[in-house]
Enzyme design. Structure first.
Site, PDB file in Angstrom:
ATOM      1  CE  LYS A   1      -5.443   9.613   0.052  1.00 28.86           C
ATOM      2  NZ  LYS A   1      -5.131   8.178  -0.044  1.00 28.86           N
TER       3      LYS A   1
ATOM      4  CG  ASP B   1      -2.160   0.963   0.761  1.00 30.33           C
ATOM      5  OD1 ASP B   1      -2.717   2.028   0.412  1.00 30.33           O
ATOM      6  OD2 ASP B   1      -1.096   0.557   0.250  1.00 30.33           O
TER       7      ASP B   1
ATOM      8  CB  SER C   1      -6.993   8.549  -5.312  1.00 30.02           C
ATOM      9  OG  SER C   1      -5.782   8.410  -6.020  1.00 30.02           O
ATOM     10  CB  ALA C   2      -2.549  11.506  -4.752  1.00 36.12           C
TER      11      ALA C   2
ATOM     12  CG  ASN D   1      -1.048   8.363   0.641  1.00 34.06           C
ATOM     13  OD1 ASN D   1      -1.256   7.238   1.099  1.00 34.06           O
ATOM     14  ND2 ASN D   1      -1.139   8.638  -0.637  1.00 34.06           N
TER      15      ASN D   1
ATOM     16  CG  ASP E   1      -5.421   4.459  -0.959  1.00 35.43           C
ATOM     17  OD1 ASP E   1      -5.193   5.509  -1.576  1.00 35.43           O
ATOM     18  OD2 ASP E   1      -4.650   3.483  -0.961  1.00 35.43           O
TER      19      ASP E   1
END
Length: 268
Positions: free
Chosen positions: A194, A217, A43-44, A220, A9
């Protein structure tokens, strides 16, 4: 473990609280890539917002963006690209316009970020944070041209975004609606996560999920942490995330990724 790929992430994990990649973490990533172990950022964010982090690391990496909707190999080749349907896109935009007119809507397609008004303060703040320049567009014209979004993104006051998350989740069970921050709301196809992005990347490399190591972390990251063979929560993660992961390392501000890779003797 027999680790053949490392995934991470971005926010709260590979970058610090002040949005930097620490030198030892960057050096560790370069070292494992130099030894033939692929590294991927998950990642988003859109690819253009991930690119500065890749440059800071100093070595090409694979990218899983939009929480899994767009997957790129380390050489930039597209591996997977999933868009929202025209019907779902139109319905969400119409619902937001009618019920939440104070929200600022964003339309991400491929590696382009479309907005209705670049002078909107929320858009300007996001441009400053991501260093990406948005493009003004008529969303209806994009849909008519079959330029469908990988992700719709709402920005607004915390109480508005909290209400939108709750109500849009109920109204659109076929979509994944989640806050990435208290004032930011991500809307993607429910088939995207993800974990599914990682699945497509692993198939590209011919690597089994049991051979994948992932760092995360936050909430999501749960599907990613549960999907891979070995998962690591950062020291700054909530206790619930630490309980899901296989192991816990130091915080993002304390070179957590470097310390864990060193613990596994993957880096010097």
């Amino acid at each position: 473990m027999d680790c053949k790929i490392v995934l991470s992430d971005i926010d709260g994990t590979v970058i610090t609280s002040d949005h930097r990649v620490l030198p030892r973490t960057a050096a560790a990533i370069r070292q494992i890539v130099g030894r033939g172990i692929p590294f991927a950022l998950v990642s988003a964010r859109m690819p253009a917002a991930i690119a500065p982090i890749v440059r800071e690391i100093g070595v090409p990496t694979a990218v899983i963006s939009y929480n899994g909707a767009l997957v790129l190999a380390s050489d930039g080749r597209e591996i997977y690209d999933e868009r929202m349907t025209r019907v779902h896109t139109e319905e969400v935009l119409r619902c937001v316009a009618e019920r939440y007119p104070a929200a600022t809507m964003n339309y991400y397609a491929g590696d382009t970020w479309y907005v209705r008004d670049r002078s909107d303060p929320a858009v300007q703040r996001e441009e400053e944070i991501t260093t990406v320049t948005s493009v003004t567009a008529d969303f209806a014209a994009l849909i008519a041209a079959e330029i469908l979004p990988n992700k719709l993104f709402a920005m607004g006051a915390e109480e508005l975004i909290e209400r939108m998350e709750r109500e849009l989740s109920e109204a659109f069970p076929m979509l994944s609606v989640m806050r990435s921050l208290p004032h930011l709301l991500e809307i993607i196809a429910c088939t995207v996560s993800k974990a599914t992005g990682i699945e497509h990347l692993l198939a590209h490399y011919g690597i089994d999920r049991t051979e994948a190591l992932a760092f995360g972390d936050n909430y999501n990251d749960i599907e990613m942490l549960r999907y891979v063979g070995y998962s690591v929560a950062m020291g700054n993660a909530p206790e619930e995330i630490k309980g899901i992961a296989s192991d816990v390392t130091e915080a993002n501000d304390a070179d957590g990724i470097y310390h864990f890779l060193k613990k596994l003797h993957m880096v010097d």
